[in-house]
Design an enzyme around this catalytic site. Structure first.
Site, PDB file in Angstrom:
ATOM      1  N   HIS A  34      81.540 -31.599  12.863  1.00 57.28           N
ATOM      2  CA  HIS A  34      80.903 -31.955  14.126  1.00 57.28           C
ATOM      3  C   HIS A  34      79.882 -33.078  13.956  1.00 57.28           C
ATOM      4  O   HIS A  34      79.215 -33.453  14.927  1.00 57.28           O
ATOM      5  CB  HIS A  34      80.248 -30.727  14.746  1.00 57.28           C
ATOM      6  CG  HIS A  34      81.230 -29.689  15.188  1.00 57.28           C
ATOM      7  ND1 HIS A  34      82.101 -29.883  16.236  1.00 57.28           N
ATOM      8  CD2 HIS A  34      81.500 -28.455  14.697  1.00 57.28           C
ATOM      9  CE1 HIS A  34      82.865 -28.806  16.386  1.00 57.28           C
ATOM     10  NE2 HIS A  34      82.521 -27.932  15.471  1.00 57.28           N
ATOM     11  N   GLU A  77      87.620 -18.345  13.068  1.00 55.64           N
ATOM     12  CA  GLU A  77      87.071 -18.807  14.341  1.00 55.64           C
ATOM     13  C   GLU A  77      87.927 -18.439  15.546  1.00 55.64           C
ATOM     14  O   GLU A  77      87.681 -18.938  16.646  1.00 55.64           O
ATOM     15  CB  GLU A  77      86.877 -20.328  14.289  1.00 55.64           C
ATOM     16  CG  GLU A  77      85.941 -20.771  13.173  1.00 55.64           C
ATOM     17  CD  GLU A  77      85.713 -22.264  13.163  1.00 55.64           C
ATOM     18  OE1 GLU A  77      84.813 -22.715  13.889  1.00 55.64           O
ATOM     19  OE2 GLU A  77      86.435 -22.975  12.433  1.00 55.64           O
ATOM     20  N   ASP A  90      83.031 -20.798  18.193  1.00 52.88           N
ATOM     21  CA  ASP A  90      84.459 -21.022  18.411  1.00 52.88           C
ATOM     22  C   ASP A  90      85.181 -19.714  18.704  1.00 52.88           C
ATOM     23  O   ASP A  90      86.132 -19.692  19.498  1.00 52.88           O
ATOM     24  CB  ASP A  90      85.082 -21.692  17.181  1.00 52.88           C
ATOM     25  CG  ASP A  90      84.924 -23.197  17.203  1.00 52.88           C
ATOM     26  OD1 ASP A  90      85.640 -23.853  17.979  1.00 52.88           O
ATOM     27  OD2 ASP A  90      84.082 -23.721  16.455  1.00 52.88           O
TER      28      ASP A  90
END
Length: 262
Positions: A51, A155, A181
């Site tokens: 990210h 996730e 997530d």
């Protein structure tokens, strides 16, 4: 990881010895925060190249800053990115966090990308930074590389159902559940639904003798996680810093308050 100039225990060795380790999740660029983490006495930093910008030139600078202060670097790569995994390890990362691992096959691919043969499929080179630019022997380089931590992330609901086989995959050292997530995959249900899936995955991880890694927003959560058996704690520094700044912004000084030390 880089062949050490002086003998010291790797993160993998420290976990095998029963240590609990604390680190900070940082996004590039944040060299000063890397240095501050080392000065503060944290055990490692986790650099987020999923990210955050996956800029390996910046990453090298962050790893150099960490090594100067005696702490290790883990890197979170993107989903199924063996090429980036290779580069991170060549730069001297102590381990790799692999996101979106949904089953045993994904876990095996993560292990293969993180280790040299016969453990994996990582391309071999000693002239990289982790091999001290070719000044160590192949045997020394391979020995250091075996200290690499491989950490798959769970996730999705599907991954939670496969947590036992993910954690049981040979070469997996720890498992990290990504609660954000996971919540998104489940359609953002009530918090207790996600909490139960997280605990289910943690139980499977511990059952297989792997280390539970968990991300926390503050010290109280870290202490609770450690009491529950987690031994790799990583503070989400974006949340820590925003919470701290928010509390400062909401603080109204009183007239008789002592002046701040600058």
């Amino acid at each position: 990881m880089t062949v050490p100039r002086t003998p010291r225990r790797s993160l993998k060795q420290r976990l095998a010895d029963g240590d609990s380790l604390r680190g900070a999740l940082l996004r590039l660029p944040s060299e000063t925060l890397v240095e501050m983490a080392g000065v503060a006495g944290l055990d490692y930093v986790l650099i987020d190249c999923e990210h955050g910008p996956a800029d390996t030139a910046l990453l090298q600078q962050h790893i150099m800053a960490a090594e100067a202060h005696g702490i290790d670097v883990l890197v979170r790569v993107g989903t199924a990115e063996p090429a980036l995994t290779l580069r991170c390890l060549d730069l001297g990362a102590a381990g790799v966090v692999h996101p979106h691992v949904d089953g045993a096959e994904d876990a095996r691919r993560a292990v293969a990308a993180s280790h040299y043969p016969p453990w994996g499929e990582r391309g071999f080179a000693t002239y990289s930074r982790s091999g001290r630019f070719g000044t160590v022997t192949a045997a020394e380089h391979v020995a250091a590389s075996r200290e690499t931590l491989v950490i798959p992330m769970i996730e999705t609901r599907r991954a939670c159902a496969a947590a036992d086989e993910i954690a049981g995959t040979e070469g997996v050292d720890a498992v990290l559940v990504g609660p954000a997530d996971l919540a998104a995959d489940c359609g953002f249900p009530a918090p207790e639904v996600v909490d139960e899936l997280v605990q289910q995955s943690h139980r499977a991880t511990s059952k297989n003798g792997r280390t539970v890694m968990t991300i926390v927003p503050h010290l109280a959560a870290a202490q609770a996680a450690e009491e529950a058996g987690a031994r790799l704690i990583v503070f989400n520094m974006a949340q820590v810093l925003m919470d701290t700044m928010g509390s400062l912004a909401r603080t109204v000084p009183t007239l008789d308050a002592p002046p701040l030390e600058l």
